[in-house]
Design a protein around this motif. Sequence first.
Motif, PDB file in Angstrom:
ATOM      1  N   TYR A   1       6.479 -29.032 -55.724  1.00 39.84           N
ATOM      2  CA  TYR A   1       7.143 -29.635 -56.748  1.00 39.84           C
ATOM      3  C   TYR A   1       6.399 -30.662 -57.385  1.00 39.84           C
ATOM      4  CZ  TYR A   1      10.988 -32.115 -59.409  1.00 39.84           C
ATOM      5  OH  TYR A   1      11.671 -32.428 -60.371  1.00 39.84           O
ATOM      6  N   LEU A   2       5.689 -31.522 -56.732  1.00 40.60           N
ATOM      7  CA  LEU A   2       4.880 -32.372 -57.410  1.00 40.60           C
ATOM      8  C   LEU A   2       3.611 -31.865 -58.185  1.00 40.60           C
ATOM      9  CD1 LEU A   2       5.591 -35.235 -54.843  1.00 40.60           C
ATOM     10  CD2 LEU A   2       6.360 -35.175 -57.159  1.00 40.60           C
ATOM     11  N   GLY A   3       3.450 -30.526 -57.843  1.00 37.11           N
ATOM     12  CA  GLY A   3       2.165 -29.922 -58.045  1.00 37.11           C
ATOM     13  C   GLY A   3       1.007 -30.152 -57.293  1.00 37.11           C
ATOM     14  N   ILE A   4       1.043 -30.631 -56.007  1.00 36.35           N
ATOM     15  CA  ILE A   4      -0.164 -30.983 -55.198  1.00 36.35           C
ATOM     16  C   ILE A   4      -0.718 -29.285 -54.845  1.00 36.35           C
ATOM     17  CG2 ILE A   4      -1.016 -31.995 -53.046  1.00 36.35           C
ATOM     18  CD1 ILE A   4       1.223 -33.987 -53.655  1.00 36.35           C
ATOM     19  N   PHE A   5       0.045 -28.392 -54.475  1.00 35.67           N
ATOM     20  CA  PHE A   5      -0.285 -27.065 -53.847  1.00 35.67           C
ATOM     21  C   PHE A   5      -0.154 -26.224 -55.023  1.00 35.67           C
ATOM     22  CE2 PHE A   5       1.001 -28.757 -49.631  1.00 35.67           C
ATOM     23  CZ  PHE A   5      -0.342 -28.871 -49.076  1.00 35.67           C
ATOM     24  N   GLY A   6       0.577 -26.278 -56.027  1.00 36.61           N
ATOM     25  CA  GLY A   6       0.753 -25.386 -56.893  1.00 36.61           C
ATOM     26  C   GLY A   6       0.034 -25.588 -58.290  1.00 36.61           C
TER      27      GLY A   6
ATOM     28  N   LEU B   1      10.051 -29.200 -45.809  1.00 34.15           N
ATOM     29  CA  LEU B   1      10.762 -30.062 -46.904  1.00 34.15           C
ATOM     30  C   LEU B   1       9.498 -30.758 -47.588  1.00 34.15           C
ATOM     31  CD1 LEU B   1      13.000 -32.000 -48.377  1.00 34.15           C
ATOM     32  CD2 LEU B   1      12.518 -33.469 -46.496  1.00 34.15           C
ATOM     33  N   MET B   2       8.428 -31.146 -46.730  1.00 38.07           N
ATOM     34  CA  MET B   2       6.952 -31.840 -47.128  1.00 38.07           C
ATOM     35  C   MET B   2       6.408 -30.650 -47.990  1.00 38.07           C
ATOM     36  SD  MET B   2       5.573 -34.124 -44.018  1.00 38.07           S
ATOM     37  CE  MET B   2       4.972 -32.783 -43.323  1.00 38.07           C
ATOM     38  N   ALA B   3       6.334 -29.595 -47.869  1.00 36.01           N
ATOM     39  CA  ALA B   3       5.722 -28.457 -48.561  1.00 36.01           C
ATOM     40  C   ALA B   3       6.405 -28.394 -49.844  1.00 36.01           C
ATOM     41  CB  ALA B   3       5.593 -27.041 -47.735  1.00 36.01           C
ATOM     42  N   ALA B   4       7.824 -28.435 -49.745  1.00 37.09           N
ATOM     43  CA  ALA B   4       8.405 -27.908 -50.925  1.00 37.09           C
ATOM     44  C   ALA B   4       8.211 -29.209 -52.011  1.00 37.09           C
ATOM     45  CB  ALA B   4       9.810 -27.916 -50.799  1.00 37.09           C
ATOM     46  N   VAL B   5       8.321 -30.517 -51.410  1.00 38.73           N
ATOM     47  CA  VAL B   5       8.178 -31.604 -52.424  1.00 38.73           C
ATOM     48  C   VAL B   5       6.696 -31.508 -52.899  1.00 38.73           C
ATOM     49  CG1 VAL B   5       7.952 -34.116 -52.291  1.00 38.73           C
ATOM     50  CG2 VAL B   5       9.867 -32.957 -51.285  1.00 38.73           C
ATOM     51  N   ALA B   6       5.736 -31.293 -51.975  1.00 42.02           N
ATOM     52  CA  ALA B   6       4.319 -31.058 -52.548  1.00 42.02           C
ATOM     53  C   ALA B   6       4.029 -30.003 -53.699  1.00 42.02           C
ATOM     54  CB  ALA B   6       3.321 -30.654 -51.436  1.00 42.02           C
TER      55      ALA B   6
END
Length: 66
Positions: free
Chosen positions: A61-66, A54-59
């Motif tokens: 989505y927010l563009g932190i990892f992508g 869930l934390m990875a998916a939110v990150a």
Amino acid sequence: MPNECNCHQRRVHFERTDAARGLSRRKARQGEIILKTKWSRAIFFAGLFGGIVLMAAVAIYLGIFG
């Protein structure tokens, strides 16, 4: 005197209520996780894994990892 500290009285009260529950103060503070059955272990680790996903998916989505 009305301004006296009654800390000792409170401590004795807490020790008595802990003793009534069958736990010593030291054991109550340990925070030991007891996973005796396969189902409890599976649910515990699935919750940990789900939280990480869930934390990875939110990150992402927010563009932190992508």
